[in-house]
Each structure stands twice: as structure tokens, then as C-alpha cells.
Design a protein around this motif. Sequence first.
Motif, PDB file in Angstrom:
ATOM      1  N   UNK A 234       0.913  -0.842  -0.117  1.00  0.00           N
ATOM      2  CA  UNK A 234      -0.134   0.070   0.261  1.00  0.00           C
ATOM      3  C   UNK A 234       0.794   1.678   0.164  1.00  0.00           C
ATOM      4  N   UNK A 235       0.807   2.268  -0.397  1.00  0.00           N
ATOM      5  CA  UNK A 235       1.820   2.792  -1.309  1.00  0.00           C
ATOM      6  C   UNK A 235       0.805   4.796  -0.399  1.00  0.00           C
ATOM      7  N   UNK A 236       1.514   5.282   0.205  1.00  0.00           N
ATOM      8  CA  UNK A 236       0.663   7.010   0.307  1.00  0.00           C
ATOM      9  C   UNK A 236       1.310   7.894  -0.461  1.00  0.00           C
ATOM     10  N   UNK A 237       0.857   9.143  -0.478  1.00  0.00           N
ATOM     11  CA  UNK A 237       0.605   9.945  -0.671  1.00  0.00           C
ATOM     12  C   UNK A 237       2.270  10.818  -1.128  1.00  0.00           C
ATOM     13  N   UNK A 238       3.128  10.977  -2.205  1.00  0.00           N
ATOM     14  CA  UNK A 238       4.224  10.957  -2.279  1.00  0.00           C
ATOM     15  C   UNK A 238       5.539  10.319  -2.479  1.00  0.00           C
ATOM     16  N   UNK A 239       5.054   9.035  -1.961  1.00  0.00           N
ATOM     17  CA  UNK A 239       5.871   8.037  -2.039  1.00  0.00           C
ATOM     18  C   UNK A 239       6.685   8.055  -3.781  1.00  0.00           C
ATOM     19  N   UNK A 240       8.228   7.648  -3.755  1.00  0.00           N
ATOM     20  CA  UNK A 240       8.488   7.590  -4.920  1.00  0.00           C
ATOM     21  C   UNK A 240       8.802   6.431  -5.322  1.00  0.00           C
TER      22      UNK A 240
END
Length: 85
Positions: A42-48
Motif C-alpha cells: 500500500x502506498x501513500x501520497x508522495x511515495x517515490x
Amino acid sequence: MRTSIIAAAMVVGGMTASAAQSPVAIVEDVKGKVAGVEFMDYVAPGTVIKLGANGVVVLGYLTSCWRETISGGVAIVGTEESKTS
């Protein structure tokens, strides 16, 4: 002594709560050398996400139901879609 332990615990607890963001997408597929995520993360906003030249990642956005297939370069996860470069 007890007061300083309680104060330290409150600071650490506050840091983890403010640093954590709710996930906005799930990684549905990863191909090639991809840095920053793995399959079913699961990824959050801003993950590069660094895809390199031949890397591919498929993201499924949870609220917008948007499904992205990103090939190569760098992707930054947004709230409803990614930005790529």
C-alpha cells in the motif's frame, strides 16, 4: 525521572502519528528492477517509485478506481493519480 519518560513517549508517539499517511493505492504488479515499492504494497501520497529504464509498476488507486501502468523513469504517487518524469 518518570515525567521525562512520559514526555519522551509523547514526542515519539506524536512523530509517528504525524508522519504516517493513509494509503491511496496498492501495487498490483512489478516487473524489472523497481526501487521504492514491492508487489501488494500500500502506498501513500508522495511515495517515490524509481523504475529505471525497463521497470514497470501497476498501481490501483483506492478512491478514484484509477489503474495506472507506469513504464520507466520515476513516479511520484499522488492522491488520485501519479506524476511521472
